[in-house]
Write a protein that holds these residues in place. Sequence first.
Motif, mmCIF file in Angstrom:
data_model
loop_
_atom_site.group_PDB
_atom_site.id
_atom_site.type_symbol
_atom_site.label_atom_id
_atom_site.label_comp_id
_atom_site.label_asym_id
_atom_site.label_seq_id
_atom_site.Cartn_x
_atom_site.Cartn_y
_atom_site.Cartn_z
ATOM 1 N N ASP A 35 0.900 -1.259 0.087
ATOM 2 C CA ASP A 35 -0.060 -0.184 -0.081
ATOM 3 C C ASP A 35 0.826 1.219 -0.084
ATOM 4 O O ASP A 35 1.777 1.280 0.723
ATOM 5 N N LEU A 43 -7.367 0.722 3.994
ATOM 6 C CA LEU A 43 -6.654 -0.119 4.937
ATOM 7 C C LEU A 43 -7.454 -0.593 5.941
ATOM 8 O O LEU A 43 -7.482 -1.879 6.598
ATOM 9 N N GLU A 44 -8.656 -0.061 6.153
ATOM 10 C CA GLU A 44 -9.806 -0.758 7.072
ATOM 11 C C GLU A 44 -10.224 -1.826 6.512
ATOM 12 O O GLU A 44 -10.671 -2.734 7.201
ATOM 13 N N LEU A 46 -8.758 -3.718 4.336
ATOM 14 C CA LEU A 46 -8.014 -4.864 4.420
ATOM 15 C C LEU A 46 -7.881 -5.348 5.538
ATOM 16 O O LEU A 46 -7.617 -6.706 5.538
ATOM 17 N N SER A 47 -8.042 -4.767 6.580
ATOM 18 C CA SER A 47 -7.719 -5.224 8.043
ATOM 19 C C SER A 47 -8.797 -6.276 8.353
ATOM 20 O O SER A 47 -8.693 -6.964 9.386
ATOM 21 N N SER A 48 -10.075 -6.179 7.578
ATOM 22 C CA SER A 48 -11.086 -7.207 7.904
ATOM 23 C C SER A 48 -10.592 -8.424 7.053
ATOM 24 O O SER A 48 -11.763 -9.363 7.489
ATOM 25 N N TYR A 49 -9.903 -8.717 6.624
ATOM 26 C CA TYR A 49 -9.426 -9.798 5.948
ATOM 27 C C TYR A 49 -8.153 -10.519 6.555
ATOM 28 O O TYR A 49 -7.067 -10.117 6.470
ATOM 29 N N PRO A 50 -8.465 -11.500 7.238
ATOM 30 C CA PRO A 50 -7.195 -11.858 8.408
ATOM 31 C C PRO A 50 -5.923 -12.656 7.586
ATOM 32 O O PRO A 50 -4.916 -12.581 7.992
ATOM 33 N N GLU A 53 -1.947 -9.535 4.619
ATOM 34 C CA GLU A 53 -0.494 -9.148 5.068
ATOM 35 C C GLU A 53 -0.198 -7.510 4.337
ATOM 36 O O GLU A 53 0.217 -7.597 2.955
ATOM 37 N N VAL A 54 -0.335 -6.648 4.927
ATOM 38 C CA VAL A 54 -0.305 -5.302 4.450
ATOM 39 C C VAL A 54 1.223 -4.750 4.827
ATOM 40 O O VAL A 54 1.589 -4.470 5.855
#
Length: 254
Positions: A35, A43-44, A46-50, A53-54
């Motif tokens: 990113d 980012l929010e 993306l964070s909901s998908y375990p 890795e960002v």
Amino acid sequence: MLEQLTPLILTYNEAPNIERTLKKLSWAKKIVVIDSYSTDETLEILSSYPQVEVFQRKFDSFASQCNYGLTKITSEWVLSLDADYILTDELIHQIQTLPVETDINSYSFRFKYCVFGKPLRGTLLPPRKVLYKKKKAIYQDDGHAHRVSVEGQSRLLSAYIHHDDRKPLNRWLWAQQRYMVIETKKLLETPNSELSLGDRIRKQKTLAPLVIFVYCLILKGGILDGWQGWYYTFQRVLAEVLLSLHLIEAEKLK
């Protein structure tokens, strides 16, 4: 093969797109996202998908971002996607049936461009190497875009990826402005003998927008896609007009 590959995605303010892309990657054990410091809800989401890795990195070029992404992947195979690439069920099934042990080092996929979710009959997007062995690949910049060079044999798959960008028009115009500055530099600094036929036509300035209009609407069947076909045609013609204006300005300011 699905269990043996890692999707790699670049993002920057892709909130209108990224969730639809991720939903088609539910089978992936790990997804690597590079990113460029998004400021929207990317980012929010993306964070909901375990399995995501960002890694954040300041953007300098698409090739550099992708090459950095490759350093974060541990699997043998990489599935390189833009944030608005939607895998079709047919393509997922086709990847699943590919052999892991093979002399083929890369696979190219075909695209169907979508306008507000509707796949069009024709597109200017050529097939692209999207699935490849990590150790055989390196990215290089190519004008405003980028391409991956992969050693060894390649194969073209029959199923499609949908290119379905839902970002607003003002974001598209912002991106095209940036892209055409880079494309102008490429066209003016590259000898004609090293340019593709398409780029030589674009360098003629007035000819390219007319060619694109006929190509998209008639030769690619856009006229049969209703208003979505006209929208895509006007979009591509406008991009070529912007490039022509940049070329004229650059030549006059020499």
